[in-house]
Design an enzyme around this catalytic site. Structure first.
Site, PDB file in Angstrom:
ATOM      1  N   HIS A 132     -40.442  19.623 -51.375  1.00  0.00           N
ATOM      2  CA  HIS A 132     -39.175  19.860 -51.736  1.00  0.00           C
ATOM      3  C   HIS A 132     -38.119  18.845 -51.004  1.00  0.00           C
ATOM      4  O   HIS A 132     -38.523  17.915 -50.283  1.00  0.00           O
ATOM      5  CB  HIS A 132     -38.936  21.268 -51.453  1.00  0.00           C
ATOM      6  CG  HIS A 132     -38.524  21.567 -49.971  1.00  0.00           C
ATOM      7  ND1 HIS A 132     -39.559  21.567 -48.997  1.00  0.00           N
ATOM      8  CD2 HIS A 132     -37.303  21.755 -49.158  1.00  0.00           C
ATOM      9  CE1 HIS A 132     -39.040  21.830 -47.562  1.00  0.00           C
ATOM     10  NE2 HIS A 132     -37.701  21.819 -47.883  1.00  0.00           N
ATOM     11  N   ASP A 158     -38.614  26.353 -43.375  1.00  0.00           N
ATOM     12  CA  ASP A 158     -39.462  25.423 -43.718  1.00  0.00           C
ATOM     13  C   ASP A 158     -40.853  25.821 -42.942  1.00  0.00           C
ATOM     14  O   ASP A 158     -42.008  25.640 -43.598  1.00  0.00           O
ATOM     15  CB  ASP A 158     -39.187  24.274 -43.939  1.00  0.00           C
ATOM     16  CG  ASP A 158     -38.003  23.722 -44.814  1.00  0.00           C
ATOM     17  OD1 ASP A 158     -37.986  24.359 -45.742  1.00  0.00           O
ATOM     18  OD2 ASP A 158     -37.354  22.555 -44.432  1.00  0.00           O
ATOM     19  N   GLU A 174     -31.612  21.862 -54.655  1.00  0.00           N
ATOM     20  CA  GLU A 174     -32.838  21.197 -54.071  1.00  0.00           C
ATOM     21  C   GLU A 174     -33.964  21.329 -55.232  1.00  0.00           C
ATOM     22  O   GLU A 174     -33.775  22.184 -56.022  1.00  0.00           O
ATOM     23  CB  GLU A 174     -33.177  22.110 -52.961  1.00  0.00           C
ATOM     24  CG  GLU A 174     -32.725  21.809 -51.694  1.00  0.00           C
ATOM     25  CD  GLU A 174     -33.259  22.467 -50.314  1.00  0.00           C
ATOM     26  OE1 GLU A 174     -34.490  22.965 -50.240  1.00  0.00           O
ATOM     27  OE2 GLU A 174     -32.714  22.427 -49.203  1.00  0.00           O
TER      28      GLU A 174
END
Length: 156
Positions: free
Chosen positions: A99, A112, A37
């Protein structure tokens, strides 16, 4: 570029535009194969009734990147934000976070959502946080409020 530049709330009350430079950063960091990521902060200008996102920082050597996790550490990103704030006489500001996820159509995880709520609560200007997840085929774009309320933006 596969990612849409213009976004809005369903009622049209907020318009959002990602510059070509920001969309290029998104495209260059799409998770393909076993890549980790990526992420960073979003900077831009606030207009009535919208946002123009002109800068997306990229991972620094201090950030932590894994296949299913990106941990942004503030050091390099904060320096970019401060430099652009000063250079623009305060018009270019922190707008939010981005992201990647290794999904075609990305969806936010519980981690998140918790992080976005925390960051939104910390905003000195009390504006909602722009939160973006870059997927392989699409973006997830929302405004996250400090009280946990979320406003999903859709391509315009």
């Amino acid at each position: 570029m596969r990612h849409v530049s213009d976004w809005t709330l369903d009622d049209g009350s907020v318009m959002l535009n990602f510059s070509d430079e920001v969309r290029r950063v998104f495209e260059n960091n799409v998770q393909l194969g076993d890549s980790p990521e990526s992420g960073g902060i979003l900077l831009g200008t606030v207009h009535e009734p919208g946002l123009l996102v002109t800068v997306a920082t990229t991972p620094s050597r201090l950030d932590r990147q894994f296949r299913y996790l990106f941990e942004r550490l503030p050091f390099g990103h904060r320096a970019v934000a401060k430099r652009l704030w000063r250079a623009s006489n305060g018009t270019t500001r922190y707008i939010g976070e981005w992201h990647t996820h290794p999904q075609d159509i990305p969806t936010p995880s519980g981690i998140d959502l918790d992080e976005w709520r925390k960051l939104a609560r910390m905003r000195a200007d009390k504006l909602p946080l722009l939160a973006v997840i870059v997927g392989r085929e699409a973006l997830h774009v929302e405004l996250a409020h400090g009280n946990g309320h979320r406003d999903l933006l859709r391509p315009y």
